[in-house]
Design a protein around this motif. Structure first.
Motif, mmCIF file in Angstrom:
data_model
loop_
_atom_site.group_PDB
_atom_site.id
_atom_site.type_symbol
_atom_site.label_atom_id
_atom_site.label_comp_id
_atom_site.label_asym_id
_atom_site.label_seq_id
_atom_site.Cartn_x
_atom_site.Cartn_y
_atom_site.Cartn_z
ATOM 1 N N VAL A 8 1.119 -0.937 -0.081
ATOM 2 C CA VAL A 8 0.127 -0.163 0.338
ATOM 3 C C VAL A 8 1.062 1.221 -0.043
ATOM 4 C CG1 VAL A 8 -1.853 1.199 1.512
ATOM 5 C CG2 VAL A 8 -2.096 -0.958 1.018
ATOM 6 N N SER A 9 0.736 2.332 -1.301
ATOM 7 C CA SER A 9 2.300 3.789 -1.295
ATOM 8 C C SER A 9 1.651 4.398 0.115
ATOM 9 C CB SER A 9 1.525 4.028 -2.563
ATOM 10 O OG SER A 9 -0.088 4.570 -2.342
ATOM 11 N N ASP A 10 0.382 4.272 0.959
ATOM 12 C CA ASP A 10 0.055 5.154 1.802
ATOM 13 C C ASP A 10 0.786 6.347 1.527
ATOM 14 O OD1 ASP A 10 -0.185 5.192 4.613
ATOM 15 O OD2 ASP A 10 1.620 5.229 5.241
ATOM 16 N N TRP A 11 0.668 7.231 0.668
ATOM 17 C CA TRP A 11 1.288 8.306 0.244
ATOM 18 C C TRP A 11 0.442 9.655 0.542
ATOM 19 C CZ3 TRP A 11 3.589 6.621 -5.085
ATOM 20 C CH2 TRP A 11 4.925 6.701 -5.032
ATOM 21 N N ALA A 299 -8.460 11.665 -28.796
ATOM 22 C CA ALA A 299 -7.830 11.525 -27.534
ATOM 23 C C ALA A 299 -6.129 11.531 -27.552
ATOM 24 C CB ALA A 299 -8.367 10.787 -26.957
ATOM 25 N N ARG A 300 -5.344 11.412 -26.655
ATOM 26 C CA ARG A 300 -4.214 11.649 -26.149
ATOM 27 C C ARG A 300 -3.550 10.580 -24.738
ATOM 28 N NH1 ARG A 300 0.240 14.350 -22.952
ATOM 29 N NH2 ARG A 300 2.295 14.152 -23.676
ATOM 30 N N LEU A 301 -2.407 10.141 -25.097
ATOM 31 C CA LEU A 301 -2.141 8.468 -24.674
ATOM 32 C C LEU A 301 -1.249 9.115 -23.878
ATOM 33 C CD1 LEU A 301 -3.726 5.403 -25.572
ATOM 34 C CD2 LEU A 301 -4.641 6.552 -23.873
ATOM 35 N N SER A 302 -0.260 8.869 -21.947
ATOM 36 C CA SER A 302 1.015 8.985 -22.689
ATOM 37 C C SER A 302 1.115 8.190 -21.468
ATOM 38 C CB SER A 302 1.375 10.576 -21.857
ATOM 39 O OG SER A 302 0.698 11.270 -21.171
ATOM 40 N N LEU A 303 2.703 8.220 -21.395
ATOM 41 C CA LEU A 303 2.915 7.073 -19.859
ATOM 42 C C LEU A 303 3.997 7.869 -19.618
ATOM 43 C CD1 LEU A 303 3.176 4.279 -18.381
ATOM 44 C CD2 LEU A 303 4.608 3.359 -20.182
ATOM 45 N N ALA A 304 4.080 7.930 -18.114
ATOM 46 C CA ALA A 304 4.711 8.339 -16.729
ATOM 47 C C ALA A 304 5.736 7.566 -16.090
ATOM 48 C CB ALA A 304 4.986 9.429 -16.246
ATOM 49 N N THR A 305 6.945 7.573 -16.686
ATOM 50 C CA THR A 305 7.516 6.358 -15.587
ATOM 51 C C THR A 305 8.551 7.124 -14.841
ATOM 52 O OG1 THR A 305 7.592 4.425 -17.399
ATOM 53 C CG2 THR A 305 9.279 3.873 -14.948
ATOM 54 N N ILE A 306 8.612 6.422 -13.087
ATOM 55 C CA ILE A 306 9.377 8.162 -12.467
ATOM 56 C C ILE A 306 9.874 6.124 -11.703
ATOM 57 C CG2 ILE A 306 6.966 9.462 -12.502
ATOM 58 C CD1 ILE A 306 5.901 8.234 -9.546
ATOM 59 N N MET A 307 10.789 7.054 -11.527
ATOM 60 C CA MET A 307 11.928 5.892 -10.467
ATOM 61 C C MET A 307 11.851 7.042 -8.842
ATOM 62 S SD MET A 307 16.415 6.014 -11.286
ATOM 63 C CE MET A 307 17.463 4.543 -10.693
ATOM 64 N N ILE A 308 11.751 6.602 -8.175
ATOM 65 C CA ILE A 308 11.580 7.153 -6.784
ATOM 66 C C ILE A 308 12.639 6.673 -5.650
ATOM 67 C CG2 ILE A 308 9.330 8.159 -7.143
ATOM 68 C CD1 ILE A 308 8.157 5.721 -6.119
ATOM 69 N N PRO A 309 12.814 7.145 -4.164
ATOM 70 C CA PRO A 309 13.805 6.531 -3.540
ATOM 71 C C PRO A 309 12.730 5.639 -2.360
ATOM 72 C CG PRO A 309 13.705 8.775 -3.206
ATOM 73 C CD PRO A 309 12.677 8.660 -3.893
ATOM 74 N N TYR A 310 13.019 4.754 -1.883
ATOM 75 C CA TYR A 310 12.057 4.431 -0.636
ATOM 76 C C TYR A 310 11.755 5.322 0.092
ATOM 77 C CZ TYR A 310 12.393 -0.562 -2.162
ATOM 78 O OH TYR A 310 11.784 -1.280 -2.233
ATOM 79 N N ASP A 311 10.786 5.089 0.818
ATOM 80 C CA ASP A 311 9.832 6.060 1.917
ATOM 81 C C ASP A 311 10.338 6.802 2.609
ATOM 82 O OD1 ASP A 311 7.371 5.345 0.392
ATOM 83 O OD2 ASP A 311 6.730 4.817 1.634
ATOM 84 N N MET A 333 14.600 16.101 5.066
ATOM 85 C CA MET A 333 13.356 15.704 5.117
ATOM 86 C C MET A 333 13.028 14.333 4.803
ATOM 87 S SD MET A 333 9.438 17.235 3.353
ATOM 88 C CE MET A 333 9.422 18.510 4.698
ATOM 89 N N LYS A 334 12.323 13.496 5.146
ATOM 90 C CA LYS A 334 11.975 12.181 4.207
ATOM 91 C C LYS A 334 11.407 12.323 3.767
ATOM 92 C CE LYS A 334 9.325 9.412 7.678
ATOM 93 N NZ LYS A 334 9.040 8.330 8.320
ATOM 94 N N TYR A 335 11.253 11.286 2.731
ATOM 95 C CA TYR A 335 10.903 11.223 1.570
ATOM 96 C C TYR A 335 9.377 10.803 1.698
ATOM 97 C CZ TYR A 335 10.089 10.410 -3.658
ATOM 98 O OH TYR A 335 9.369 10.746 -4.947
ATOM 99 N N LEU A 336 8.514 10.260 2.468
ATOM 100 C CA LEU A 336 7.777 10.041 2.986
ATOM 101 C C LEU A 336 6.657 11.318 2.788
ATOM 102 C CD1 LEU A 336 5.043 8.004 2.539
ATOM 103 C CD2 LEU A 336 5.575 7.018 5.225
ATOM 104 N N ASP A 337 7.670 11.973 4.539
ATOM 105 C CA ASP A 337 6.766 13.229 4.640
ATOM 106 C C ASP A 337 6.450 14.070 3.492
ATOM 107 O OD1 ASP A 337 6.444 12.057 6.769
ATOM 108 O OD2 ASP A 337 8.464 12.985 7.214
ATOM 109 N N TYR A 338 7.499 14.391 2.439
ATOM 110 C CA TYR A 338 7.404 15.087 1.463
ATOM 111 C C TYR A 338 6.231 14.679 0.073
ATOM 112 C CZ TYR A 338 8.980 17.606 -2.274
ATOM 113 O OH TYR A 338 8.666 18.340 -3.436
ATOM 114 N N LEU A 339 6.242 13.238 0.200
ATOM 115 C CA LEU A 339 4.789 13.126 -0.789
ATOM 116 C C LEU A 339 3.398 13.005 0.178
ATOM 117 C CD1 LEU A 339 6.692 9.539 -2.003
ATOM 118 C CD2 LEU A 339 5.910 11.486 -3.407
#
Length: 364
Positions: A8-11, A299-311, A333-339
């Protein structure tokens, strides 16, 4: 397998809103008030023939970059410092993989609404089908539906959000996610060298990473001058790889206070610097505001693939990026808090980064 907490992303969560795609299916001319942007936020829909062109944006030959070519390395440095965006060609991702990934996205959005809703966002999990950044019942909405999935590592995938009724859907994601990860890691290795470290320097700083994908569907709109596909924002990640629709432009980036349309290059991948890389580099490299616009006919389609740190990672400037000439520009700052801070609010350009981590000084 990962724990349920990892799955669960919990963001935070986005409020449930109606599907824009269904709204247009039911009445192509419908334009509810919640989608009509305030005058100051409305886009100027460009004339494609004369619009400021993406060909001003650096185009990097990835194959040469990976071999250490000095010209391509200089282009990468310039792109990350002055543009925050660039396109890569000769990236090595097979065309078959690109086509199957695009076909999988199209197949999902062709499903009946009842079927798509089986994969809807649930509870506090940001993953699934719906919209993002809907924090209040009265804010203006994006003219976009999306699916957000955590794709790597495999053990923290939550497969209940994956459309297993679509033949080849999972396989298309598996193959593209693997190829995209290789590209992202090579780019970060080259950025590490530019920052004066060895190739693993950035990776040692952010540790293990997650990969996530945001699949976007922008329906046509009878009044594209009144709506926004996605509001201006910067990305809260390390880097983003964007697979555009080859036929339908829509991405705009802010460069020197002007919105520039990023016209698709066949089979190219658009790359942009994320907030995390801006923070780690102490502002040497910039995450840039960007947005998506719509059009009347396609209609327009796109795909964003993101590279993220662990929470649990604490993000802040790396020691190699701070000295007497470049004092620390960002707090830690802790990354989870930023998200959680970001996802609890609507998109507001780069305000999230400026309001949370940027250190205010008389020199800024």
């Amino acid at each position: 397998m990962g724990s349920e907490d990892e799955k669960v992303s919990d963001w935070g969560k986005s409020l449930t809103v109606p599907s824009v795609q269904e709204l247009v299916r039911n009445d192509p001319h419908s334009l509810p008030e919640r989608y009509i942007q305030l005058h100051r936020d409305r886009p100027v829909v460009p004339d494609m023939a004369v619009a400021p062109s993406s060909f001003d944006i650096p185009i990097i030959d990835f194959a040469l970059l990976a071999k250490g070519d000095e010209d391509e390395t200089r282009k990468l440095d310039l792109a990350c410092k002055e543009w925050g965006f660039f396109q890569i060609i000769n990236h090595g991702v097979p065309e078959e993989v690109l086509l199957k990934m695009k076909a999988a996205i199209a197949a999902f959005f062709e499903l009946p609404l009842e079927e798509k809703n089986k994969y809807a966002q649930d509870g506090n999990d940001f993953q699934g089908y719906g919209q993002a950044y809907v924090a209040s019942e009265d804010q203006k909405l994006d003219w976009c539906d999306m699916v957000f999935l955590i794709t790597l590592p495999h053990e923290i995938r939550n497969l209940k959000y994956w459309a297993d009724t679509i033949p080849g859907f999972k396989d298309a994601i598996d193959r593209y996610s693997k190829e995209a990860q290789k590209v992202a890691e090579e780019l970060c290795a080259n950025i590490s060298l530019l920052m004066g470290m060895d190739k693993d320097g950035l990776q040692r700083s952010y540790g293990k990473t997650k990969q996530a994908m945001r699949m976007n569907y922008y329906p046509p709109c009878s009044r594209p001058d009144l709506v926004i596909g996605i509001n201006p924002h910067s990305d809260p990640d390390i880097i983003t790889l964007l697979l555009q629709d080859d036929e339908v432009p829509g991405l705009q980036i802010r460069h020197k206070d002007e919105w520039i349309l990023v016209k698709p290059i066949h089979n190219a991948i658009v790359v942009n610097v994320g907030d995390v890389l801006e923070i780690l580099s102490n502002g040497m490299y910039k995450s840039i505001e960007h947005r998506a616009i719509t059009n009347e006919s396609k209609a327009r389609l796109s795909l964003a693939t993101i590279m993220i740190p662990y929470d649990e990672l604490e993000i802040g400037p790396m020691e190699c990026a701070v000295d007497d000439h470049r004092p620390r520009m960002y707090a830690n700052m802790k990354y989870l808090d930023y998200l959680r801070y970001i996802f609890a609010r609507k998109m507001e350009g780069k305000a999230h980064l400026d309001n949370t981590l940027k250190i205010k000084s008389s020199f800024s």
